[in-house]
Scaffold this motif. Structure first.
Motif, PDB file in Angstrom:
ATOM      1  N   ASN A 140      56.435  14.489  35.187  1.00  0.00           N
ATOM      2  CA  ASN A 140      56.350  14.135  33.769  1.00  0.00           C
ATOM      3  C   ASN A 140      54.917  13.912  33.313  1.00  0.00           C
ATOM      4  O   ASN A 140      54.558  14.285  32.200  1.00  0.00           O
ATOM      5  CB  ASN A 140      57.221  12.916  33.471  1.00  0.00           C
ATOM      6  N   CYS A 141      54.091  13.322  34.151  1.00  0.00           N
ATOM      7  CA  CYS A 141      52.678  13.131  33.814  1.00  0.00           C
ATOM      8  C   CYS A 141      51.964  14.478  33.681  1.00  0.00           C
ATOM      9  O   CYS A 141      51.176  14.685  32.753  1.00  0.00           O
ATOM     10  CB  CYS A 141      51.984  12.263  34.862  1.00  0.00           C
ATOM     11  N   ILE A 142      52.235  15.385  34.593  1.00  0.00           N
ATOM     12  CA  ILE A 142      51.630  16.717  34.531  1.00  0.00           C
ATOM     13  C   ILE A 142      52.114  17.452  33.282  1.00  0.00           C
ATOM     14  O   ILE A 142      51.309  18.072  32.560  1.00  0.00           O
ATOM     15  CB  ILE A 142      51.946  17.517  35.810  1.00  0.00           C
ATOM     16  N   ASN A 143      53.398  17.389  33.002  1.00  0.00           N
ATOM     17  CA  ASN A 143      53.933  18.047  31.805  1.00  0.00           C
ATOM     18  C   ASN A 143      53.329  17.470  30.530  1.00  0.00           C
ATOM     19  O   ASN A 143      53.015  18.209  29.589  1.00  0.00           O
ATOM     20  CB  ASN A 143      55.455  17.928  31.760  1.00  0.00           C
ATOM     21  N   PHE A 144      53.155  16.150  30.499  1.00  0.00           N
ATOM     22  CA  PHE A 144      52.538  15.513  29.331  1.00  0.00           C
ATOM     23  C   PHE A 144      51.103  15.988  29.145  1.00  0.00           C
ATOM     24  O   PHE A 144      50.673  16.297  28.035  1.00  0.00           O
ATOM     25  CB  PHE A 144      52.583  13.989  29.484  1.00  0.00           C
ATOM     26  N   ALA A 145      50.354  16.057  30.243  1.00  0.00           N
ATOM     27  CA  ALA A 145      48.958  16.493  30.167  1.00  0.00           C
ATOM     28  C   ALA A 145      48.845  17.965  29.784  1.00  0.00           C
ATOM     29  O   ALA A 145      47.900  18.372  29.094  1.00  0.00           O
ATOM     30  CB  ALA A 145      48.259  16.239  31.497  1.00  0.00           C
ATOM     31  N   MET A 146      49.777  18.782  30.220  1.00  0.00           N
ATOM     32  CA  MET A 146      49.721  20.221  29.955  1.00  0.00           C
ATOM     33  C   MET A 146      50.323  20.619  28.605  1.00  0.00           C
ATOM     34  O   MET A 146      50.171  21.753  28.168  1.00  0.00           O
ATOM     35  CB  MET A 146      50.450  20.993  31.066  1.00  0.00           C
ATOM     36  N   ALA A 147      51.000  19.687  27.926  1.00  0.00           N
ATOM     37  CA  ALA A 147      51.659  20.001  26.657  1.00  0.00           C
ATOM     38  C   ALA A 147      50.662  20.421  25.576  1.00  0.00           C
ATOM     39  O   ALA A 147      51.022  21.107  24.635  1.00  0.00           O
ATOM     40  CB  ALA A 147      52.475  18.804  26.188  1.00  0.00           C
ATOM     41  N   LYS A 148      49.409  20.046  25.722  1.00  0.00           N
ATOM     42  CA  LYS A 148      48.390  20.360  24.720  1.00  0.00           C
ATOM     43  C   LYS A 148      47.873  21.793  24.832  1.00  0.00           C
ATOM     44  O   LYS A 148      47.179  22.268  23.941  1.00  0.00           O
ATOM     45  CB  LYS A 148      47.227  19.390  24.863  1.00  0.00           C
ATOM     46  N   TRP A 176      49.149  27.528  27.607  1.00  0.00           N
ATOM     47  CA  TRP A 176      49.518  28.029  28.934  1.00  0.00           C
ATOM     48  C   TRP A 176      50.037  26.910  29.836  1.00  0.00           C
ATOM     49  O   TRP A 176      50.318  27.126  31.007  1.00  0.00           O
ATOM     50  CB  TRP A 176      48.323  28.714  29.611  1.00  0.00           C
ATOM     51  N   GLY A 177      50.194  25.727  29.306  1.00  0.00           N
ATOM     52  CA  GLY A 177      50.585  24.565  30.103  1.00  0.00           C
ATOM     53  C   GLY A 177      51.931  24.705  30.785  1.00  0.00           C
ATOM     54  O   GLY A 177      52.118  24.240  31.905  1.00  0.00           O
ATOM     55  N   TRP A 178      52.897  25.350  30.105  1.00  0.00           N
ATOM     56  CA  TRP A 178      54.214  25.510  30.720  1.00  0.00           C
ATOM     57  C   TRP A 178      54.143  26.378  31.964  1.00  0.00           C
ATOM     58  O   TRP A 178      54.872  26.161  32.923  1.00  0.00           O
ATOM     59  CB  TRP A 178      55.226  26.065  29.716  1.00  0.00           C
ATOM     60  N   ARG A 179      53.223  27.360  31.958  1.00  0.00           N
ATOM     61  CA  ARG A 179      53.062  28.212  33.142  1.00  0.00           C
ATOM     62  C   ARG A 179      52.491  27.399  34.309  1.00  0.00           C
ATOM     63  O   ARG A 179      52.915  27.545  35.448  1.00  0.00           O
ATOM     64  CB  ARG A 179      52.146  29.393  32.829  1.00  0.00           C
TER      65      ARG A 179
END
Length: 114
Positions: free
Chosen positions: A52-60, A63-66
């Motif tokens: 969840n922390c990684i997903n939160f950081a990548m949401a911005k 390409w974060g979902w990849r």
């Protein structure tokens, strides 16, 4: 492709959550069974928080979902590699008719209790 990946990842996590406590209960020394089961659940929780922390950081990032989905390869590779080195449980050996090997395995598990 994304949906297929998520479905396969879900199956992998589901099978792991079912098989790991069962395996630990069969091969762990009795005095350590509770600690191993609790440790397994603890690390599942740590993994959920980390994801969840990684997903939160990548949401911005676009390409974060990849990145988030690709990062799931790391624990999957570790678990797959580890699965290659675990031994069979005595009950699985008996089910396959390898009784003598099951006795040796049970003796080894019993010896590790002390």
């Amino acid at each position: 492709m994304l949906l297929l990946g998520r479905i396969l990842l879900g199956f992998g996590v589901g099978f792991t959550n079912q098989a790991t406590p069962l395996y630990l209960s069969e091969v762990a020394p009795p005095k350590w069974r509770g600690a191993f089961s609790t440790g397994f659940q603890f690390f599942i929780g740590v993994g959920v928080v980390a994801a969840n922390c990684i997903n939160f950081a990548m949401a911005k990032h676009s390409w974060g979902w990849r990145f988030s989905l690709g990062l799931a390869v790391v624990p999957a590779a570790i678990m797959t590699t580890g699965a290659l080195f675990i031994s069979d449980t005595p009950s699985s050996l008996v089910e396959r008719g390898r009784v003598e090997q099951a006795r040796k395995s049970l003796t080894r598990v019993s010896r590790n209790q002390h």
